[in-house]
Motif scaffolding. Structure first.
Motif, PDB file in Angstrom:
ATOM      1  N   PHE A 103       0.822  -1.212   0.000  1.00 21.74           N
ATOM      2  CA  PHE A 103       0.000   0.000   0.000  1.00 21.74           C
ATOM      3  C   PHE A 103       0.861   1.269   0.000  1.00 21.74           C
ATOM      4  CE2 PHE A 103      -2.013   3.343   2.567  1.00 21.74           C
ATOM      5  CZ  PHE A 103      -3.075   3.656   1.740  1.00 21.74           C
ATOM      6  N   LEU A 104       1.865   1.322   0.854  1.00 22.04           N
ATOM      7  CA  LEU A 104       2.684   2.547   0.956  1.00 22.04           C
ATOM      8  C   LEU A 104       3.424   2.859  -0.345  1.00 22.04           C
ATOM      9  CD1 LEU A 104       4.094   2.464   4.601  1.00 22.04           C
ATOM     10  CD2 LEU A 104       2.484   4.069   3.622  1.00 22.04           C
ATOM     11  N   PRO A 105       4.148   1.904  -0.962  1.00 26.21           N
ATOM     12  CA  PRO A 105       4.806   2.232  -2.232  1.00 26.21           C
ATOM     13  C   PRO A 105       3.825   2.666  -3.314  1.00 26.21           C
ATOM     14  CG  PRO A 105       5.609   0.131  -1.392  1.00 26.21           C
ATOM     15  CD  PRO A 105       4.480   0.548  -0.523  1.00 26.21           C
ATOM     16  N   MET A 106       2.658   1.992  -3.387  1.00 22.86           N
ATOM     17  CA  MET A 106       1.670   2.358  -4.392  1.00 22.86           C
ATOM     18  C   MET A 106       1.074   3.736  -4.098  1.00 22.86           C
ATOM     19  SD  MET A 106      -0.309  -1.129  -5.519  1.00 22.86           S
ATOM     20  CE  MET A 106      -0.587  -1.874  -3.936  1.00 22.86           C
ATOM     21  N   ALA A 107       0.896   4.042  -2.820  1.00 24.65           N
ATOM     22  CA  ALA A 107       0.359   5.357  -2.445  1.00 24.65           C
ATOM     23  C   ALA A 107       1.316   6.468  -2.867  1.00 24.65           C
ATOM     24  CB  ALA A 107       0.102   5.410  -0.946  1.00 24.65           C
ATOM     25  N   VAL A 108       2.630   6.228  -2.731  1.00 22.62           N
ATOM     26  CA  VAL A 108       3.622   7.225  -3.153  1.00 22.62           C
ATOM     27  C   VAL A 108       3.547   7.440  -4.667  1.00 22.62           C
ATOM     28  CG1 VAL A 108       6.097   7.681  -3.359  1.00 22.62           C
ATOM     29  CG2 VAL A 108       5.172   6.799  -1.207  1.00 22.62           C
ATOM     30  N   ILE A 109       3.443   6.355  -5.436  1.00 22.28           N
ATOM     31  CA  ILE A 109       3.355   6.450  -6.903  1.00 22.28           C
ATOM     32  C   ILE A 109       2.088   7.204  -7.301  1.00 22.28           C
ATOM     33  CG2 ILE A 109       3.031   5.091  -9.015  1.00 22.28           C
ATOM     34  CD1 ILE A 109       4.798   2.918  -7.633  1.00 22.28           C
ATOM     35  N   ILE A 110       0.964   6.872  -6.679  1.00 25.04           N
ATOM     36  CA  ILE A 110      -0.313   7.532  -6.987  1.00 25.04           C
ATOM     37  C   ILE A 110      -0.234   9.019  -6.649  1.00 25.04           C
ATOM     38  CG2 ILE A 110      -2.753   7.649  -6.314  1.00 25.04           C
ATOM     39  CD1 ILE A 110      -2.570   4.551  -5.956  1.00 25.04           C
TER      40      ILE A 110
ATOM     41  N   LEU B 162      -8.044   6.315 -10.730  1.00 17.65           N
ATOM     42  CA  LEU B 162      -8.438   4.931 -11.002  1.00 17.65           C
ATOM     43  C   LEU B 162      -7.535   3.941 -10.262  1.00 17.65           C
ATOM     44  CD1 LEU B 162      -9.263   5.121 -14.829  1.00 17.65           C
ATOM     45  CD2 LEU B 162     -10.874   4.710 -12.956  1.00 17.65           C
ATOM     46  N   LEU B 163      -6.221   4.238 -10.253  1.00 19.97           N
ATOM     47  CA  LEU B 163      -5.285   3.379  -9.516  1.00 19.97           C
ATOM     48  C   LEU B 163      -5.633   3.348  -8.032  1.00 19.97           C
ATOM     49  CD1 LEU B 163      -1.774   4.120 -11.067  1.00 19.97           C
ATOM     50  CD2 LEU B 163      -2.849   1.896 -10.876  1.00 19.97           C
ATOM     51  N   TRP B 164      -5.945   4.517  -7.492  1.00 22.90           N
ATOM     52  CA  TRP B 164      -6.288   4.628  -6.072  1.00 22.90           C
ATOM     53  C   TRP B 164      -7.505   3.762  -5.743  1.00 22.90           C
ATOM     54  CZ3 TRP B 164      -3.693   6.118  -2.083  1.00 22.90           C
ATOM     55  CH2 TRP B 164      -4.323   6.465  -0.903  1.00 22.90           C
ATOM     56  N   LEU B 165      -8.541   3.863  -6.562  1.00 20.23           N
ATOM     57  CA  LEU B 165      -9.751   3.058  -6.343  1.00 20.23           C
ATOM     58  C   LEU B 165      -9.454   1.561  -6.505  1.00 20.23           C
ATOM     59  CD1 LEU B 165     -12.363   5.276  -8.228  1.00 20.23           C
ATOM     60  CD2 LEU B 165     -12.155   4.965  -5.765  1.00 20.23           C
ATOM     61  N   GLY B 166      -8.626   1.228  -7.509  1.00 22.69           N
ATOM     62  CA  GLY B 166      -8.268  -0.176  -7.730  1.00 22.69           C
ATOM     63  C   GLY B 166      -7.486  -0.762  -6.571  1.00 22.69           C
ATOM     64  N   VAL B 167      -6.541   0.014  -6.039  1.00 18.97           N
ATOM     65  CA  VAL B 167      -5.727  -0.451  -4.898  1.00 18.97           C
ATOM     66  C   VAL B 167      -6.608  -0.697  -3.680  1.00 18.97           C
ATOM     67  CG1 VAL B 167      -4.006   0.319  -3.217  1.00 18.97           C
ATOM     68  CG2 VAL B 167      -3.532   0.526  -5.642  1.00 18.97           C
ATOM     69  N   ILE B 168      -7.507   0.243  -3.391  1.00 13.17           N
ATOM     70  CA  ILE B 168      -8.394   0.091  -2.228  1.00 13.17           C
ATOM     71  C   ILE B 168      -9.283  -1.145  -2.395  1.00 13.17           C
ATOM     72  CG2 ILE B 168     -10.357   1.131  -1.028  1.00 13.17           C
ATOM     73  CD1 ILE B 168      -8.977   3.848  -1.462  1.00 13.17           C
ATOM     74  N   ALA B 169      -9.821  -1.330  -3.601  1.00 13.39           N
ATOM     75  CA  ALA B 169     -10.691  -2.496  -3.847  1.00 13.39           C
ATOM     76  C   ALA B 169      -9.916  -3.799  -3.677  1.00 13.39           C
ATOM     77  CB  ALA B 169     -11.292  -2.407  -5.256  1.00 13.39           C
ATOM     78  N   MET B 170      -8.666  -3.858  -4.196  1.00 14.96           N
ATOM     79  CA  MET B 170      -7.852  -5.078  -4.058  1.00 14.96           C
ATOM     80  C   MET B 170      -7.509  -5.363  -2.600  1.00 14.96           C
ATOM     81  SD  MET B 170      -5.246  -5.260  -7.304  1.00 14.96           S
ATOM     82  CE  MET B 170      -4.463  -3.695  -7.022  1.00 14.96           C
ATOM     83  N   ILE B 171      -7.206  -4.298  -1.853  1.00 13.65           N
ATOM     84  CA  ILE B 171      -6.875  -4.475  -0.427  1.00 13.65           C
ATOM     85  C   ILE B 171      -8.084  -5.019   0.332  1.00 13.65           C
ATOM     86  CG2 ILE B 171      -6.376  -3.219   1.714  1.00 13.65           C
ATOM     87  CD1 ILE B 171      -4.445  -1.488   0.080  1.00 13.65           C
ATOM     88  N   VAL B 172      -9.264  -4.468   0.040  1.00 11.67           N
ATOM     89  CA  VAL B 172     -10.479  -4.933   0.732  1.00 11.67           C
ATOM     90  C   VAL B 172     -10.759  -6.399   0.420  1.00 11.67           C
ATOM     91  CG1 VAL B 172     -12.993  -4.666   0.817  1.00 11.67           C
ATOM     92  CG2 VAL B 172     -11.527  -2.650   0.938  1.00 11.67           C
ATOM     93  N   VAL B 173     -10.681  -6.773  -0.865  1.00 14.00           N
ATOM     94  CA  VAL B 173     -10.944  -8.172  -1.263  1.00 14.00           C
ATOM     95  C   VAL B 173      -9.932  -9.115  -0.634  1.00 14.00           C
ATOM     96  CG1 VAL B 173     -10.953  -9.753  -3.235  1.00 14.00           C
ATOM     97  CG2 VAL B 173     -12.124  -7.558  -3.407  1.00 14.00           C
ATOM     98  N   ASP B 174      -8.647  -8.745  -0.696  1.00 12.56           N
ATOM     99  CA  ASP B 174      -7.589  -9.585  -0.128  1.00 12.56           C
ATOM    100  C   ASP B 174      -7.739  -9.721   1.384  1.00 12.56           C
ATOM    101  OD1 ASP B 174      -5.195 -11.141  -0.396  1.00 12.56           O
ATOM    102  OD2 ASP B 174      -4.070  -9.453   0.445  1.00 12.56           O
ATOM    103  N   SER B 175      -8.089  -8.610   2.060  1.00 14.36           N
ATOM    104  CA  SER B 175      -8.244  -8.636   3.523  1.00 14.36           C
ATOM    105  C   SER B 175      -9.416  -9.509   3.943  1.00 14.36           C
ATOM    106  CB  SER B 175      -8.422  -7.213   4.063  1.00 14.36           C
ATOM    107  OG  SER B 175      -7.289  -6.438   3.799  1.00 14.36           O
TER     108      SER B 175
END
Length: 199
Positions: free
Chosen positions: A112-119, A136-149
């Protein structure tokens, strides 16, 4: 009416207290103890002076040193995984299994942190297209984190119920999910299993 007692009565009256059972002496009682020798008294006094702090500053200094020693032991335990000196939240077989379960797999949340820096960098660009991509990346990352969690939560709860039916598992799943948010190399206690290894 006023007759004197006979000799036999006087003898029995004198002997009566001696026949009573004697009570065991209390060792803490101040009276009845033998006076300690001078050398013993001096040794006791010297020991009390060395163990007890002289004033509040000395007591505070000793407390700081003891706390520093505890913190050092705790840091070493967090690096090595030594159960004896771990903080209370990390102790026990349940928490150890949760750590091993999380550390043995890739989790989306740990990136999450490295992707947040890129976004964040993309969102500061002047191009509106890059800003849209970052959103779009931000929304995709949040959705993937929720599904994985959610997947980790279900699998971990099932594994804990099977392996530790009689142990207290309160807060264990939340502990594991919080660990997924940390990058692997920054996790404390340090991971004790490799990726792909069964816990």
């Amino acid at each position: 009416m006023f007759r004197s007692r006979s000799k036999d009565e006087k003898v029995s009256a004198v002997k009566a207290p001696a026949d009573l059972p004697t009570q065991p002496r209390d060792p803490q009682a101040p009276k009845g103890r033998p006076t300690p020798k001078r050398s013993e008294a001096q040794t006791t006094r010297r020991r009390a002076q060395t163990s007890a702090p002289l004033d509040r500053k000395e007591a505070a200094r000793r407390q700081r040193e003891a706390r520093r020693a505890d913190m050092t032991r705790q840091r070493q335990a967090l690096a090595s995984g030594d159960e004896r000196y771990l903080p209370a939240r990390d102790k026990g077989p349940v928490r150890r299994f949760v750590r091993d379960f999380v550390d043995s797999r890739f989790c989306v949340a740990e990136f999450f942190l490295p992707m947040a820096v890129i976004i964040l960098i993309l969102s500061t660009m002047p191009s509106p297209q890059l800003k849209n991509i970052s959103l779009l990346l931000w929304l995709g990352v949040i959705a993937m984190i929720v599904v994985d969690s959610v997947g980790i939560w279900i699998r971990l709860k099932k594994q804990l119920a099977a392996r530790f039916p009689n142990e207290n598992k309160r807060g264990a799943v939340a502990y594991g999910l919080m660990r997924t948010l940390q990058m692997r190399r920054l996790r404390l206690p340090k991971p004790q299993v490799k990726r792909g290894e069964r816990p």
